[in-house]
Structure formats: structure tokens, C-alpha cells
Design a protein around this motif. Sequence first.
Motif, PDB file in Angstrom:
ATOM      1  N   GLU A 132      13.189  52.232  72.398  1.00 28.04           N
ATOM      2  CA  GLU A 132      14.084  52.232  71.027  1.00 28.04           C
ATOM      3  C   GLU A 132      15.319  51.655  71.187  1.00 28.04           C
ATOM      4  O   GLU A 132      16.096  50.793  70.557  1.00 28.04           O
ATOM      5  CB  GLU A 132      14.170  53.606  70.444  1.00 28.04           C
ATOM      6  CG  GLU A 132      12.897  54.099  69.896  1.00 28.04           C
ATOM      7  CD  GLU A 132      12.831  55.129  68.991  1.00 28.04           C
ATOM      8  OE1 GLU A 132      11.917  55.696  67.993  1.00 28.04           O
ATOM      9  OE2 GLU A 132      13.604  56.130  69.526  1.00 28.04           O
ATOM     10  N   SER A 158      17.470  48.197  69.603  1.00 24.85           N
ATOM     11  CA  SER A 158      18.622  48.224  69.066  1.00 24.85           C
ATOM     12  C   SER A 158      19.467  47.187  69.555  1.00 24.85           C
ATOM     13  O   SER A 158      20.278  46.434  69.219  1.00 24.85           O
ATOM     14  CB  SER A 158      19.212  49.683  69.160  1.00 24.85           C
ATOM     15  OG  SER A 158      18.267  50.576  68.580  1.00 24.85           O
ATOM     16  N   GLY A 184      19.375  43.938  68.595  1.00 27.49           N
ATOM     17  CA  GLY A 184      19.645  43.387  67.583  1.00 27.49           C
ATOM     18  C   GLY A 184      18.804  44.162  66.257  1.00 27.49           C
ATOM     19  O   GLY A 184      19.043  43.708  65.001  1.00 27.49           O
ATOM     20  N   ALA A 185      17.720  44.706  66.639  1.00 24.57           N
ATOM     21  CA  ALA A 185      16.627  45.255  65.542  1.00 24.57           C
ATOM     22  C   ALA A 185      17.608  46.554  64.843  1.00 24.57           C
ATOM     23  O   ALA A 185      18.131  47.344  65.688  1.00 24.57           O
ATOM     24  CB  ALA A 185      15.415  45.900  66.222  1.00 24.57           C
ATOM     25  N   ASN A 186      17.378  46.835  63.639  1.00 23.07           N
ATOM     26  CA  ASN A 186      17.919  47.993  62.946  1.00 23.07           C
ATOM     27  C   ASN A 186      17.134  48.956  62.914  1.00 23.07           C
ATOM     28  O   ASN A 186      15.976  48.876  63.788  1.00 23.07           O
ATOM     29  CB  ASN A 186      18.205  47.514  61.562  1.00 23.07           C
ATOM     30  CG  ASN A 186      17.055  47.096  60.577  1.00 23.07           C
ATOM     31  OD1 ASN A 186      15.864  47.469  61.076  1.00 23.07           O
ATOM     32  ND2 ASN A 186      17.397  46.003  59.631  1.00 23.07           N
ATOM     33  N   GLY A 187      17.288  50.138  62.439  1.00 21.31           N
ATOM     34  CA  GLY A 187      16.601  51.298  62.336  1.00 21.31           C
ATOM     35  C   GLY A 187      15.003  51.003  61.892  1.00 21.31           C
ATOM     36  O   GLY A 187      14.240  51.669  62.384  1.00 21.31           O
ATOM     37  N   TRP A 188      15.011  50.515  60.652  1.00 23.32           N
ATOM     38  CA  TRP A 188      13.961  49.962  60.193  1.00 23.32           C
ATOM     39  C   TRP A 188      12.844  49.456  60.909  1.00 23.32           C
ATOM     40  O   TRP A 188      11.675  49.582  61.201  1.00 23.32           O
ATOM     41  CB  TRP A 188      14.152  49.803  58.894  1.00 23.32           C
ATOM     42  CG  TRP A 188      12.743  49.583  57.612  1.00 23.32           C
ATOM     43  CD1 TRP A 188      12.129  48.412  57.582  1.00 23.32           C
ATOM     44  CD2 TRP A 188      12.144  50.523  57.068  1.00 23.32           C
ATOM     45  NE1 TRP A 188      11.151  48.841  56.708  1.00 23.32           N
ATOM     46  CE2 TRP A 188      11.058  49.986  56.487  1.00 23.32           C
ATOM     47  CE3 TRP A 188      12.363  51.986  57.214  1.00 23.32           C
ATOM     48  CZ2 TRP A 188      10.071  50.860  55.542  1.00 23.32           C
ATOM     49  CZ3 TRP A 188      11.510  52.847  56.290  1.00 23.32           C
ATOM     50  CH2 TRP A 188      10.420  52.036  55.605  1.00 23.32           C
ATOM     51  N   GLN A 189      13.421  48.247  61.427  1.00 26.79           N
ATOM     52  CA  GLN A 189      12.590  47.463  62.167  1.00 26.79           C
ATOM     53  C   GLN A 189      12.419  48.008  63.487  1.00 26.79           C
ATOM     54  O   GLN A 189      10.991  47.852  64.063  1.00 26.79           O
ATOM     55  CB  GLN A 189      13.442  46.000  62.643  1.00 26.79           C
ATOM     56  CG  GLN A 189      13.890  45.298  61.409  1.00 26.79           C
ATOM     57  CD  GLN A 189      14.767  44.008  61.746  1.00 26.79           C
ATOM     58  OE1 GLN A 189      15.734  44.411  62.526  1.00 26.79           O
ATOM     59  NE2 GLN A 189      14.628  43.149  61.154  1.00 26.79           N
ATOM     60  N   THR A 190      13.184  48.777  64.115  1.00 29.18           N
ATOM     61  CA  THR A 190      12.965  49.385  65.471  1.00 29.18           C
ATOM     62  C   THR A 190      11.612  50.478  65.203  1.00 29.18           C
ATOM     63  O   THR A 190      10.657  50.726  66.175  1.00 29.18           O
ATOM     64  CB  THR A 190      13.899  50.517  65.879  1.00 29.18           C
ATOM     65  OG1 THR A 190      15.136  49.403  66.342  1.00 29.18           O
ATOM     66  CG2 THR A 190      13.739  50.987  67.082  1.00 29.18           C
TER      67      THR A 190
END
Length: 264
Positions: free
Chosen positions: A164, A168, A171-177
Motif C-alpha cells: 500500500e 501511495s 501517486g495512487a490515492n486511498g480509493w485507488q490503493t
Amino acid sequence: MESLRDRTKKILFSFSLLVFLFFYIPILFVIIFSFNDSKLGTVWTGFTLEWYTSIFENSQLIGATINSLYIAIIATLISTVLGTLAALALHRYTFIGKKAVEFLFYIPVVIPDIVVAVALLAIYGILNMSLGLNTAIPGHVAITISYVMLVVLARLSSFDNALEEAASDLGANGWQTFWKVTFPLIFPGVLAGGLLAFTISLDEFVISFFTLGPGDNTLPVLVYSMVRLGVSPEVNVLSTFIIVIMVIAVLIIGLRMRKGGEAK
């Protein structure tokens, strides 16, 4: 001379074989007696396929099956979502009262179902609610959500949080992660918990018996009411259908998960 290790392996193998026979021989007899020509489910008089055609004319049995599936599907969806969220919260965060919350989730696993059933019936009485199919769903959710949480927690125990963090950093946000990394990795646990919840809900008798409305039946309640007069061979046929469908579903899911694992 036979070593202690070899003797231990033989003893464990024999014990495991006896356990499997204990579980699967009754299921085999259910399938065999679904072809029984007698109306009495325990006396073999000959081979027939009559019950496999007449079952579709038994509106009472079909209606009870549909009711059971309706309750089980809704209860499974709710308990799977809530149980997964609870497992994630308990695994990731430390908060005041965490131990108490964990204890509350363990309670439905250890207390008798009749306690939950009587408690729900009392609540419905206080609220002056009329009983029906939907009043059975909260009870099914109450006893299945804990199983889902425990299974997902077991999956999370081997989860690598660094994945995770890497997502992050890229560049992934929490939803995408969550949907691209976390959920695919814990999905086998979520699926296993959901299947367990569905099986428990479909088989639940006590809570359904207490919380269903007049004239409403689930399959376990209907079979219980038939026991005194003799269980129809059509019940064996329906049980055979359920067994075959569940075995095929588990095999398909297992193969898909295996292919997904090999692809990774």
C-alpha cells in the motif's frame, strides 16, 4: 522395523479418513435416496426419477427454497461488507475500546442462536413490528458477520502493508490503493467469508423459526415441520441440487483463483 514417524502418519491418515467418512457418507446417502421409489425417505424400494420431475410441482418446497435464498443472499451481502470493513478497521487502527469491540464481534460465535432469536423477538415486540421475511435478515447478519470478520482478519494477518505504501508513493490515492492493491489481495478471504456466511444463513433454523412471520417458511423450517409426518424424497432431490451447485461453484471459484495466482 516401522518408525514412530511412519506409525504416526498412518494413525493420522486413518483418523482423517474416518472423519471424512463421517461427514460425507450421510451426504452420499441423501443423493442415493433422491432416486428412491418409496415415499418414505429411509426405505429403499427401487430406482426412479419421478421425484426429479415432481419437485417442480411442489410449490411449498420451491417457495421455502426461494425464501431461504432471498434471506441468505441479502444477509451474506450485508455481513460480507460490514465484516470486511470491521476486519480492516481492527487490523489497521488502534483506538480506545478496540479490545471491547473485538470481544463484541466474538460473542455471536460463542453464544447459542436461540439467545439471538429471543432477543430479536423481544425487540420486535417492543417496536410493535409485524414479522415477515425481512425480520429474519438482521438475525442472520448478526450471526454471520463475525465469521466474515474472522476469516478476513486471518487473511490480513499475512498482508504486507509495504504494498500500500508503494502504491501511495507511485501517486495512487486511498480509493485507488484500496481497489487496485488491497482488495485484490484480501479478496480470497472476503470470498471465503462470504461463502461461509451464505452457508450458515441458508442452514439457519432457530433464528428463522422465531423471527419469520405467519405463513413464511425457509427450507430448514419447512423440513423441520415435515419430520413428524415423514420427509418427502423431494427434499433429498432438492438437497442433491444444492450439493451439486455448491460443489460446482466452489470448483469454479477455486480454478479461477488458482489461474489468477499463476498469472501473478
